[in-house]
Structures are given as structure tokens and as C-alpha cells.
Design an enzyme around this catalytic site. Structure first.
Site, PDB file in Angstrom:
ATOM      1  N   GLU A 138       0.829  -1.213   0.000  1.00 39.53           N
ATOM      2  CA  GLU A 138       0.000   0.000   0.000  1.00 39.53           C
ATOM      3  C   GLU A 138       0.860   1.258   0.000  1.00 39.53           C
ATOM      4  O   GLU A 138       2.090   1.163   0.037  1.00 39.53           O
ATOM      5  CB  GLU A 138      -0.964  -0.032   1.198  1.00 39.53           C
ATOM      6  CG  GLU A 138      -0.259  -0.160   2.521  1.00 39.53           C
ATOM      7  CD  GLU A 138      -1.170  -0.662   3.638  1.00 39.53           C
ATOM      8  OE1 GLU A 138      -1.971  -1.591   3.405  1.00 39.53           O
ATOM      9  OE2 GLU A 138      -1.067  -0.131   4.753  1.00 39.53           O
ATOM     10  N   LYS A 140       2.487   4.763   1.431  1.00 40.48           N
ATOM     11  CA  LYS A 140       2.865   5.345   2.722  1.00 40.48           C
ATOM     12  C   LYS A 140       2.487   6.832   2.661  1.00 40.48           C
ATOM     13  O   LYS A 140       3.146   7.629   1.999  1.00 40.48           O
ATOM     14  CB  LYS A 140       4.360   5.181   3.002  1.00 40.48           C
ATOM     15  CG  LYS A 140       4.736   5.673   4.394  1.00 40.48           C
ATOM     16  CD  LYS A 140       6.090   5.124   4.817  1.00 40.48           C
ATOM     17  CE  LYS A 140       6.320   5.279   6.316  1.00 40.48           C
ATOM     18  NZ  LYS A 140       6.577   6.654   6.713  1.00 40.48           N
TER      19      LYS A 140
END
Ligand code: IVH
Length: 807
Positions: A138, A140
Site C-alpha cells: 500500500e 505510505k
């Protein structure tokens, strides 16, 4: 290869080099002092001393040192405190589950992902031929970590991370974030803590800074700083105005909610109950999947609407996460993988000024080339003079440059401690340019209350040429049919049109040649060749269109000149009242200011435009090329009232000379001409109170002011000469001043004013001996009493209507 300034101690200078790493005790002490100093500068002073990436690098080095030598650990180490102590003003919140951070992989190549996967496999004891580990990959987010506590589906508390064990209660501020649900959808679990990042979108951030700049206030260094500042803003009303957003990335304390088996399943479940989760997330297999995700995000990074700090990889299965566990407060099952930093340090070689399409002058720092956010940057905007001075950027300075997304690189701060002894002077736009536009040499101007300096050579400046021509040709201006942006670009690019007047010299042959060159440039096969014959109709039509535009109304021509602040209605006012271009182009600002709806800034802007000789010359050329306004006429008789000495004196804005005092001077018979030549003895003879006399004398000390008086006086004389002889010929109320008071039975105040002005009269706000009539309605007050006292005739609405009907 990335040219990271900080990868070399020598280039970064002694500040980030420090003592030799071999003597680790001294080194650790030095790192602590440095980190404390930088974070104080960043959080407390809002004046960063190094880029974030460099801070992270020093921080990581200290963490590693403390891990390798546990005896070094000390309570005051910056590694014990992530994100700052809770402020005394916010209540402390003890986290039910610690809020941890993750290890950062600083190798920004694919090697970072491969190394993480190898570590995970080793820790899990997997053989080389065991199947790949499944990861949740995913983004940051670059903001501030927040824990949202929902009880029975209701948001009851929001807290910052603080030191990981205790954070700050910022519930009030977080509630203002519209994306964060105050109640979960279909979820009444006794306790569900959602963790995620509060951040600010790039466009919101730019808008916010633009507003700060307009207000002349300090701008925010970057979106993360702005978000952190907003969350910890003590006044929730102020926080509410900051455009914050939120994405969830994990859980805290959970009671009575079935946690899925995987991290990806958890995010999906959170999304279902109304929690914002970013869509740019994937479940991938093994190192190859991680490397591919890292590359994918690198490619879309600039197009994302918010800044990211890298990507995060997490072992997807919670069972495997539990097996991997933690190493000194960091999970072994997750890692942050970075990208090239969006902020870097470099040196300002020079400061240039760029001229925008509208004449706006922008200072730009010319930089020692530096690799930021994936590209080499050599220029960074400094926005405007005030901001350059507020940041105090000087030639020779070391600065922090930021480039994120498609946003123009900007200088965010100066590293003052690196300023050389021979650094340049504080930036001064006027001195820097010696008052002249760097493109066309016209004089530059900065309006009061405006942040930007501008070039005044709207008609002649190369930087503004395309815009000026497009505006000139527009439908509501000269209305040149067929002259669109595409042709304008080519005409300018190939040098057929340099000034507006050039349009009127174009021939069909020029247009055909222009088109041929444009087609060559674009590599398209000319239409003309395709059809085997030369298409000339469009060119003939365009020449006809240009020819037809030679007969505009005066208002259209004025609007077409593109004078700042002059829209259609101001152009009409100028044309109505002054009637002739010759008068308008030499009207002093104080006279213009007397016209209806023309304020000080607009009057200045018109006078300033015509004060530039290059603009005057360009206008002469237009007239010589055959452009003639069709509806010029004598100046309006309505002007007669405005040309009275007390009006003109009042419009000069002489310090301390109020309207009453101006009237007093005029009553004494002091003319503009007399004032223009007055010495102190003459001024004293006017019998003004001494401080007003002194202010007037001071004002007359400036030769430009005397000049303006003379110009105004000449203008007054010319206008009076040109005006229709009989004042009355324009309307029954010409030369009359009326005062309205109370409520009239049928007319509103605006309607009555309109009727009086249409008949040549003037409406004043207060009653004096000069008032011709007071028009009184219901509940008339002190004005009526004053009229009675002074013996001014009083009429009602019927009386007014009767007056208006008189011939
Ligand atoms: S997971 C135990 N996921 O980065 C793992 N953190 O040092 C907890 N962050 O303080 C963090 N995006 O504020 C995680 N997708 C993401 C993140 C993320 C940003 C921040 C977070 C945390 C820091 C980790």
C-alpha cells in the site's frame, strides 16, 4: 543514478558528517544533539534546518547504534520520542495498544523490496523452494498518525501517536474532518480502534498557501507540516478551516469485532463500514510482486493528488505476522520502502525574474542542479517579493527545495547556518530590475495591497503578447472573427504579429505562409497539398474579419486594450463620460476617480497604463493602421458637476485635506492652477488651520504632485471647452444637487438616484447651502431639519416627478 546530495558527507558539509562513526559513543551523543536541534527547529520554530530525508537518515543511524549497543540507551534520546511530547494543552491519552512505527528501507531501488522479502523468509525459516510469501502492498501517506476510537460504532476519541504509548486527545479537531465518519455503518462493536493517517491533498495545500500569500502571512513548508499543525491547532475553529483528509491503514484495540485473517481483508472490512481506505493497494506474491508494486507507484506518484513518502509492504497473513513478531518496537512483518526525496538542499546561484502571460513578475531561484522527487531541478519559484523577503532567500544561500507532483519546484526555506559571509542582499524587486520589465523594458508597478509586481507594457511586452492579442480579438472586444488561439500562436511564433497593429497589415499571402510553416512544424501533410489545390477561403475570411474590426465602439476598443481592472462596464463609463480616446489616454488618475464606479486602484491602473510611453506608441500605431472608434462624442455635460474645484481638490487625496476643507479652499477661489504654483506664503494666506497648511505644503514639495495638479487643471479646461455649451441641454436637473431623505412612496433610493442623474442632476449625501432640493419621504430625519434650518427647498416624490417632467 540519483545524485543524492546527502550520500556524500563531503558535499553535505560538516553538519551532517559529524565525528567518525568508529567512536560510537561520541557519535551517538553527536547524533542526539543534532537530531534534537533539527527537530526543535522543525516543530517548534517551523524553520527546518535539513530536509526530511536527511533527518531520517541520521535518526536511523542512531536507532541502529542504540540497538547494537544497548548500554547507550538513554531516556532523553530522540528515538524515544516520535512526533513530539504531548502538549500540556491537550489531554494525554494512553493508547490501549502501542502505536508503533515501521522500519524504513532507504535503498530506493528495487533492492529494498528484495532485501525485505529475504529477511521475512529467513525469519520464517522458509527454504529457497518454498512458495512466495503473500504481501499487502500500500501507499505510505505523508501526514500524521491518528488513532480513532469507536465505541458501539460512535467516534468517541481521536488521539495522536505522541511517544507511541501516550498521545494527545485531538478529538475536537479530528471531528472537523468530513471524511472521518462520526458513526460507522453497520458496526456496533463495543470497541474498534482504526489507525490511519491525516494528510492534506496537494491542491488543498497549494490553495492554502496561496491564501496565506495573499494575506501576506507565512506559508506552510509542506503538506505534512500543515496537516500536523492543523491537527494540533488549539482552536478547533481554526483547525476546521484546514482542508484535512484521512486514510486508514490498520487497527488498534478491538473488542467484539471479528478481525479478518489478513491485513488486506481488514482494510476491505473497514471500507465496508464507511472508513476511508485508499484504493491504490494490492495483494502481491513474493519479492517480484513487491518490486512491481514499487515501480507501479513510482510511475503514478506525480499524478496522485497527495504526497506519499514511499510504499509500505506488510506480510498479509496475521498468523504469519504473529510468528514474525517485533524487534525493538518495530514489526518484523512490515517495512516502508522509499522513493527519491521530494526535498533536497542546494545552492542559489542567482535570482531571476520571470514575466507571466498577464504581466505578473515572479522571482525565480536559479539553482545548482539537484535531483528532487525524481527529476533534476535547476529553477525554483520564490512566488513574490514579500515571500522571498520573508524567507530571506539570497544569492549564495543554501536552501531546501521541494518538488512534489506536478507542482512547480519551490524554495521552502533557507538554511541560515550555511549562509556564506558574501551572500547577496535581501531581495528587492524594484532595485533588482531597476524598475524595468526584464522582457520589454516598460516600467513595473505594484498596486497597494497586492502581492505582485507587474509589467505595465501590456501592449508591447513579448511575454504578454499572445494573451494581449487573444484578448484584443475576443468577441466582446474587437470581435475578430476566425482569429482563434491556434492562429494567434502561429502568427506570434513565426513573427508575423509582434504588436497589435501588425494584425492590420496581414495579407492573405502572409496567412497562407503562416499555415504552411505551422503544418511543417507539426509534421502534418498540408490540407492544400492533399486536395491538390490551394485553399484560400479561410485566409480571405480572416482578412475580412480583421478589416471589419477596424470600426469598434470606443468602449470596445478600450476594453480590448487589456488594461488591468478595465472590464466592459468600466470601459463603457469612460466612453460615456469622456467621449474621446484622446481625452481618456491623458486623463490623470484623480479625474478618473471622480467617475462613477471607478475606485482609486482602477483609476491608478488606467493612468498607469497610459503613462507607459510604449503603450501610447502601440495605440498610435493602431490608429495609424486604420482603427477608428465610431461613436466618439463630446464629453458628457454630466461632468460639469465633477469638474468643480472642490470636487477636483477632494479627488487629489491630499493628506488631511477633507472634503469640507477642499470646499473651503474652493470657496476662497483657490484654483488648481494657483495651487500648482503656490509657495508657503500663498498657502498661509488660505487661512487653513496650521497643521493642514503644513500637510498641503508637504504634499506640494513633491514635484510629481505639482505636475499632477497642472495636468488636472489642463484637463479641466479642455473638458469645459469641449463640453456642450448649455449645461441645461443635457437635462432639467443639470447643475443641481439633490439630497434624498426618508422613504419615498413608490421609488426606491436607487431608482430616484437614477432618475435624477439621468436628468443631469447630482445626488449628495448631506445637506448644505448649495443643495438645490431636499426630496423628503416618510420618516425623514435630521436632513429634513437641516434643510429647514438652511432654507433649502423641500419637495416630495410627486414634486420630484413633476420637476423631471419639466422641459
Ligand atoms: S503501518 C505497526 N501503513 O508511517 C505498523 N503506516 O513509521 C504501523 N504511515 O506512524 C504503521 N502510511 O503514520 C502504516 N500504509 C501505512 C502508512 C503508515 C503512512 C505512517 C504512519 C506511521 C509511520 C510508520
Amino acid at each position: 543514478m540519483q545524485s543524492d546530495l546527502f550520500s556524500s558527507d563531503e558535499r553535505a558539509g560538516k553538519n551532517s558528517a559529524g565525528p567518525d562513526a568508529a567512536d560510537w559513543k561520541v557519535r551517538a551523543e553527536w547524533l542526539r544533539t543534532e537530531l534534537n536541534r533539527h527537530s526543535h527547529a522543525y516543530y517548534v520554530l517551523d524553520n527546518p534546518t535539513i530536509p526530511d530525508a536527511e533527518y531520517d537518515k541520521l535518526f536511523r543511524e542512531l536507532v541502529d547504534l542504540e540497538q547494537a549497543h544497548p548500554e547507550l540507551a538513554s531516556a532523553d534520546s530522540p528515538t524515544r520520542r516520535v512526533g513530539g511530547q504531548p502538549l500540556p494543552e491537550f489531554a494525554p491519552v494512553r493508547h490501549a495498544v502501542l502505536m508503533l512505527s515501521i522500519r524504513t528501507e532507504t535503498d530506493t531501488t528495487s533492492g529494498g523490496a528484495i532485501a525485505f522479502d529475504a529477511r521475512v523468509r529467513r525469519e520464517l525459516g522458509l527454504d529457497a523452494d518454498a512458495p512466495p510469501v503473500e504481501y499487502a502492498a500500500e501507499l505510505k501517506f505523508d501526514g500524521l498518525a491518528i488513532n480513532l476510537r469507536y465505541e458501539n460504532g460512535i467516534l468517541v476519541q481521536a488521539a495522536t501517536r505522541g511517544d507511541g504509548a501516550t498521545g494527545e486527545d485531538v478529538t475536537q479537531n479530528i471531528r472537523t474532518i468530513r471524511q472521518i465518519p462520526l458513526r460507522l455503518t453497520n458496526c456496533s462493536a463495543p470497541v474498534l480502534e482504526v489507525r490511519g493517517e491525516v494528510y492534506i491533498r496537494r491542491d488543498d495545500f497549494e490553495r492554502m498557501n496561496e491564501r496565506q500569500r495573499e494575506k501576506g502571512e507565512k506559508t506552510f513548508v509542506n503538506p505534512r507540516n500543515a496537516a500536523a499543525g492543523a491537527v494540533r491547532q488549539l482552536d478547533p475553529a481554526v483547525a476546521a478551516q484546514r482542508p484535512l483528509s484521512f486514510f486508514a491503514y490498520g487497527l488498534g484495540d478491538v473488542q467484539g469485532w471479528r478481525i479478518p485473517d489478513t491485513h488486506s481483508g481488514t482494510l476491505d472490512a473497514l471500507e465496508k463500514i464507511g472508513v476511508p481506505v485508499n484504493a491504490e493497494r494490492r495483494v502481491v506474491q513474493g519479492a517480484d510482486g513487491l518490486v512491481e508494486f514499487h515501480a507501479h507507484v513510482a510511475a503514478i506518484r506525480d499524478a496522485l493528488p497527495f504526497d506519499i513518502d514511499g510504499v509500505v509492504y506488510k506480510v498479509n497473513s496475521f498468523a504469519l505476522q504473529r510468528r514474525l513478531g517485533f524487534l525493538s518496537r518495530e514489526p518484523r512483518w512490515a517495512v516502508a520502502h522509499k522513493y527519491p526525496a521530494q526535498e533536497q538542499m542546494t545552492i542559489v546561484r542567482d535570482i531571476d525574474v520571470q514575466v507571466g502571460r498577464t504581466g505578473k513578475l515572479t522571482p525565480v531561484a536559479k539553482l545548482e542542479p539537484v535531483f528532487v522527487g525524481g527529476v533534476t531541478v535547476t529553477n525554483a519559484t520564490l512566488h513574490n517579493e514579500d515571500e522571498t523577503r520573508r524567507k530571506d532567500v539570497r544569492v549564495g544561500d543554501t536552501v531546501i527545495v521541494r518538488r512534489a507532483g506536478d507542482v512547480i519546484p519551490e524554495v521552502v526555506a533557507v538554511v541560515l547556518e550555511k549562509r556564506p559571509a558574501d551572500a547577496g542582499q535581501p531581495f528587492d524587486m524594484f532595485r533588482h530590475l531597476q524598475g524595468k520589465c526584464p522582457v520589454c523594458g516598460s516600467h513595473i508597478h505594484r498596486e497597494e495591497g497586492e502581492a505582485d509586481w507587474r509589467c505595465t507594457g501590456g501592449l508591447v511586452c513579448g511575454a504578454q503578447r499572445r494573451q494581449a492579442i487573444a484578448h484584443f480579438a475576443g468577441r466582446r472586444m474587437m470581435d475578430i472573427e476566425g482569429l482563434g488561439d491556434r492562429y494567434i500562436d502561429s502568427l506570434v511564433e513565426f513573427g508575423y504579429v509582434n504588436a497589435l497593429a501588425d494584425l492590420y497589415r496581414l495579407t492573405v499571402a502572409d496567412l497562407l505562409a503562416m499555415k504552411r510553416r505551422a503544418e511543417e512544424r507539426d509534421g502534418v501533410i498540408p490540407e492544400t497539398v492533399q486536395k491538390g489545390k490551394i485553399a484560400t477561403k479561410w485566409a480571405e475570411n480572416l482578412i475580412d474579419g480583421i478589416e471589419a474590426s477596424k470600426r469598434p465602439t470606443l468602449a470596445r476598443l478600450l476594453f480590448a486594450l487589456g488594461i488591468r481592472h478595465i472590464g466592459e462596464s468600466t470601459a463603457k463609463t469612460l466612453a460615456d463620460w469622456l467621449g474621446q480616446l484622446e481625452l481618456i489616454r491623458r486623463a490623470p488618475a484623480p479625474l478618473l476617480r471622480l467617475l462613477p464606479d471607478i475606485g482609486g486602484a482602477v483609476a491608478e491602473s488606467i493612468a498607469d497604463f497610459f503613462a507607459e510611453p510604449k503603450n501610447q506608441k502601440a495605440l498610435d500605431e493602431l490608429l495609424r493602421a486604420g482603427v477608428v472608434p465610431t461613436d466618439e462624442h463630446a464629453p458628457s455635460a454630466k461632468l460639469r458637476n465633477l469638474l468643480q474645484p472642490q470636487e477636483l481638490l477632494g479627488a487629489l487625496a491630499i493628506p488631511k485635506l477633507t472634503e469640507t476643507r477642499a470646499a473651503q479652499l474652493a470657496a476662497k477661489g483657490v484654483s488648481l492652477a494657483a495651487l500648482a504654483n503656490a509657495d508657503r506664503t500663498a498657502i498661509d494666506a488660505y487661512g487653513l488651520p496650521s497643521e493642514i497648511g503644513t500637510a498641503l505644503a508637504g504634499w506640494l514639495d513633491a514635484p510629481a504632485n505639482r505636475e499632477q495638479l497642472r495636468a488636472l487643471q489642463e484637463m479641466q479646461a479642455d473638458l469645459l471647452k469641449l463640453m456642450p455649451e448649455q449645461a441645461g441641454s443635457e437635462g432639467v436637473l443639470a447643475g443641481k444637487t439633490l439630497v434624498l431623505t426618508g422613504t419615498l412612496p413608490t421609488l426606491t433610493r436607487d431608482q430616484a438616484t437614477e432618475k435624477i442623474e439621468a436628468a443631469g442632476g447630482k445626488v449628495a449625501g448631506s445637506v448644505s447651502r448649495k443643495t438645490s432640493y431636499v426630496v423628503a419621504g416618510e420618516e425623514a430625519g435630521s436632513k429634513l431639519a437641516k434643510a429647514q434650518e438652511l432654507g433649502v427647498p423641500i419637495i416630495d416624490e410627486a414634486g420630484l416627478l413633476k420637476l423631471l417632467e419639466e422641459k
